[in-house]
Design an enzyme around this catalytic site. Structure first.
Site, PDB file in Angstrom:
ATOM      1  N   SER A  68       0.859  -0.903   0.036  1.00  0.00           N
ATOM      2  CA  SER A  68       0.013   0.121   0.131  1.00  0.00           C
ATOM      3  C   SER A  68       0.716   1.329  -0.221  1.00  0.00           C
ATOM      4  O   SER A  68       2.080   1.203   0.650  1.00  0.00           O
ATOM      5  CB  SER A  68      -0.869   0.004   1.345  1.00  0.00           C
ATOM      6  OG  SER A  68      -1.691  -1.003   1.238  1.00  0.00           O
TER       7      SER A  68
HETATM    8  N1  SAH Z   1      -0.641  -4.935   4.228  1.00  0.00           N
HETATM    9  C1  SAH Z   1       0.199  -5.325   2.942  1.00  0.00           C
HETATM   10  C2  SAH Z   1      -0.577  -4.906   1.620  1.00  0.00           C
HETATM   11  C3  SAH Z   1      -1.396  -5.998   1.299  1.00  0.00           C
HETATM   12  S1  SAH Z   1      -1.990  -6.084  -0.283  1.00  0.00           S
HETATM   13  C4  SAH Z   1       1.594  -4.357   3.092  1.00  0.00           C
HETATM   14  O1  SAH Z   1       1.919  -3.836   4.015  1.00  0.00           O
HETATM   15  O2  SAH Z   1       2.355  -4.705   2.137  1.00  0.00           O
HETATM   16  C5  SAH Z   1      -3.159  -7.344   0.000  1.00  0.00           C
HETATM   17  C6  SAH Z   1      -3.049  -8.670   0.310  1.00  0.00           C
HETATM   18  O3  SAH Z   1      -3.872  -9.436   0.743  1.00  0.00           O
HETATM   19  C7  SAH Z   1      -1.985  -9.827  -0.598  1.00  0.00           C
HETATM   20  O4  SAH Z   1      -0.757  -9.844  -0.276  1.00  0.00           O
HETATM   21  C8  SAH Z   1      -2.869 -10.632  -0.952  1.00  0.00           C
HETATM   22  O5  SAH Z   1      -2.271 -11.679  -1.237  1.00  0.00           O
HETATM   23  C9  SAH Z   1      -3.580 -10.834   0.438  1.00  0.00           C
HETATM   24  N2  SAH Z   1      -5.001 -11.629   0.166  1.00  0.00           N
HETATM   25  C10 SAH Z   1      -5.864 -11.581  -0.427  1.00  0.00           C
HETATM   26  N3  SAH Z   1      -7.013 -12.352   0.068  1.00  0.00           N
HETATM   27  C11 SAH Z   1      -6.571 -12.817   1.235  1.00  0.00           C
HETATM   28  C12 SAH Z   1      -7.243 -13.936   2.066  1.00  0.00           C
HETATM   29  N4  SAH Z   1      -8.537 -14.379   1.640  1.00  0.00           N
HETATM   30  N5  SAH Z   1      -6.532 -13.746   2.899  1.00  0.00           N
HETATM   31  C13 SAH Z   1      -5.357 -13.441   3.511  1.00  0.00           C
HETATM   32  N6  SAH Z   1      -4.701 -12.493   2.567  1.00  0.00           N
HETATM   33  C14 SAH Z   1      -5.326 -12.180   1.415  1.00  0.00           C
END
Ligand code: SAH
Length: 214
Positions: A68
């Protein structure tokens, strides 16, 4: 210790990022500002992207996902009202950066990541930053993380079609949940406070996250 020119360059870039986040009203709280000034964001992006680690936009990480933008991490961290005694559940570890920021403000974080390779990426990045109070769990975060409940805070960092019951059940009374809710490109950043009298819901504006997958 003499810092390498590269490390000094990152320090300058990080200070500039933080100054801008404060000027634009995203960072407000002294202890949160301190953590943003100290946390090496360049540890959390892919090697080839390090030069851009302090620019205020989301960046690609492995698996077609994104870290993000700094202003979004700042905004969510402020809204979560982190306390030193908090146990936090994050859904979507991604790079591990959001968890890293929180790690210096709360007691313990459990972060669930559906992509196993990314879970490993996050673990390695957190290790580089010498962070030991974050546990990365590979799995589907829509179910929360039952074994370590209840949580003081739940932070969802992927776009979710709904606030799942599992998250609300695993949240303490008095706790805060933050999630981007919606199925389109843009979602509504939603905050729920769980009180004795019920759920207090607030819509806080538009945001754009990668979607939750099952
Ligand atoms: N918080 C992160 C940004 C996350 S982007 C940071 O600081 O970099 C969103 C993430 O959610 C991705 O890595 C994706 O793989 C994950 N994601 C998507 N669906 C999910 C689920 N059902 N359970 C856990 N993670 C999930």
């Amino acid at each position: 210790m003499i810092e390498s020119p590269e490390a000094l360059d990152f320090t300058e870039k990080r200070e500039h990022m933080v100054t801008t986040l404060i000027a634009n009203g995203y960072l407000k709280t002294e202890k949160i500002i301190r953590v943003f000034l100290q946390m090496p964001r360049h540890f959390f992006v892919s090697e080839g992207e390090r030069g851009f680690a302090y620019a205020d936009y989301p960046m690609p990480i492995p698996g077609g996902q994104t870290i993000s933008a700094p202003h979004m991490v700042a905004c969510m961290t402020e809204l979560l009202e982190p306390k030193a005694t908090d146990k936090v559940l994050e859904i979507g570890a991604g790079s591990g950066y959001q968890a890293a920021i929180l790690s210096r403000l709360v007691k313990k974080i459990y972060t669930v990541e559906i992509d196993e390779n990314l879970a490993e990426f996050a673990r390695q990045n957190l290790e580089k930053a010498k962070i030991t109070n974050v546990e990365v769990i590979a799995g589907d975060g829509s179910k929360g993380h039952e074994v370590a409940k209840p949580y003081d805070k739940v932070i969802v960092t992927c776009a979710t079609p709904e606030i799942f019951d599992s998250w609300l059940k695993q949240l303490k009374t008095g706790g805060i949940l933050l999630a981007p809710v919606g199925e389109g490109f843009y979602q509504e950043l939603t905050r729920i406070k769980k009180t004795r009298k019920g759920l207090e819901k607030a819509a806080l504006g538009g945001c754009a996250f990668v979607p939750l997958r099952r």
